[in-house]
Design a protein around this motif. Sequence first.
Motif, PDB file in Angstrom:
ATOM      1  N   THR A  21       0.834  -1.210   0.000  1.00 46.81           N
ATOM      2  CA  THR A  21       0.000   0.000   0.000  1.00 46.81           C
ATOM      3  C   THR A  21       0.868   1.259   0.000  1.00 46.81           C
ATOM      4  OG1 THR A  21      -1.657  -1.220   1.273  1.00 46.81           O
ATOM      5  CG2 THR A  21      -1.930   1.155   1.153  1.00 46.81           C
ATOM      6  N   PHE A  22       2.006   1.219   0.702  1.00 47.50           N
ATOM      7  CA  PHE A  22       2.915   2.360   0.708  1.00 47.50           C
ATOM      8  C   PHE A  22       3.506   2.591  -0.684  1.00 47.50           C
ATOM      9  CE2 PHE A  22       7.293   4.090   1.769  1.00 47.50           C
ATOM     10  CZ  PHE A  22       6.853   5.393   1.943  1.00 47.50           C
ATOM     11  N   ASN A  23       3.811   1.507  -1.403  1.00 44.57           N
ATOM     12  CA  ASN A  23       4.301   1.635  -2.782  1.00 44.57           C
ATOM     13  C   ASN A  23       3.252   2.306  -3.666  1.00 44.57           C
ATOM     14  OD1 ASN A  23       6.779   0.460  -2.229  1.00 44.57           O
ATOM     15  ND2 ASN A  23       6.115  -1.606  -2.787  1.00 44.57           N
ATOM     16  N   GLU A  24       1.995   1.921  -3.453  1.00 40.45           N
ATOM     17  CA  GLU A  24       0.910   2.537  -4.211  1.00 40.45           C
ATOM     18  C   GLU A  24       0.799   4.024  -3.866  1.00 40.45           C
ATOM     19  OE1 GLU A  24      -3.926   1.956  -4.998  1.00 40.45           O
ATOM     20  OE2 GLU A  24      -2.879   0.717  -3.512  1.00 40.45           O
ATOM     21  N   PHE A  25       0.936   4.332  -2.591  1.00 39.63           N
ATOM     22  CA  PHE A  25       0.897   5.730  -2.133  1.00 39.63           C
ATOM     23  C   PHE A  25       2.019   6.535  -2.789  1.00 39.63           C
ATOM     24  CE2 PHE A  25       2.338   9.051   0.771  1.00 39.63           C
ATOM     25  CZ  PHE A  25       1.149   9.717   1.078  1.00 39.63           C
TER      26      PHE A  25
END
Length: 358
Positions: free
Chosen positions: A51-55
Amino acid sequence: MKKSLINRLKQIKERMLELEAELSNPEITSNKEKLLKLSKERSEIFPVVETFNEFSDISNDILVAEEWLNEPDLKQEALVELESLKSRLSSVEKKLHSLLLPRDPNDSKNVIVEIRAGTGGDESALFASDLYRMYARYAERKEWKSEVLSRSESDLGGFKEIVIRLTGENVYSLLKFESGGHRVQRVPTTETQGRIHTSACTVAVLPEVEESSQILLPPDEIRIDVFRASGAGGQHVNKTESAVRVTHLPTGTVAECQDGRSQHKNREQAMKVLIARVQDRENQIQQKKIASQRKSLIGSGDRSERIRTYNFPQGRVTDHRINLTSYKLEQVLDGFLEEFSNNLIAEHQANLLAEINN
């Protein structure tokens, strides 16, 4: 998102890379215990990193779209793209906050619910019966299994005390905020002048302890007494000593069960209740130690503390911890607790998130 949270997420991502490097090490793969431990840690933080990569990707796309604003031919397209990207970023940020919240290890456990009549005599015992029905109906709607472990009935058909076991999916997570003092305001059927009486019950929701935790209670610390079961009014009374009372000698904690006809079954159920009570006692001690640092959503943790009032004349239910009032008294007592449970969980998560952001 705050810089402190960004830095924390970067640390988690770095840990993910370390784990993947360790898991590819032949020496680790030959060590089954360590392999399982590292694999479990990786699976726990993987959703956060993903999710952090997506962010991060969306944040970079926003920077590119903002540069387009300087190009007359791309400005309109950039405005539309920015609106979409910022909406997605907000959604992903909320998801990240949720993933970062500390998990309660008991959330997935089954529970033992203890309901005890308090001030108010027979009226309090009748209210305990109402609360039992409320939780039983809620469990039924959630497709949980409900089992009465112990009960002590009053002369008017209420309960001086009733202990039930609820099993199912995420039971503790949905019921843990029910612990505390429940107050009822209504006109008793025995009241001839129509005066409103106030009565109270206490509810304790205890996470059930796994069977392996029984080693916490060595046999030499437990006393077991058997006696004849008794019932109110014309109920069946055992002619054999099938009822069981177990006492944890170091703490003086007591549990008994006389609901079944089998002494073996009653002993088994009483031990479950005893273990849960001893574990809960230890948890209460730990909570008191950190109370000055962090105030729990359920207040001081003292079960005598009033958490909710059920007012029959006005048809309302008020939860005093979150100042939430519902005028659906009948539905609430029929097991429709979602309005309260959802708001209590949301408030709890907001408090945890505030701590993370500090």
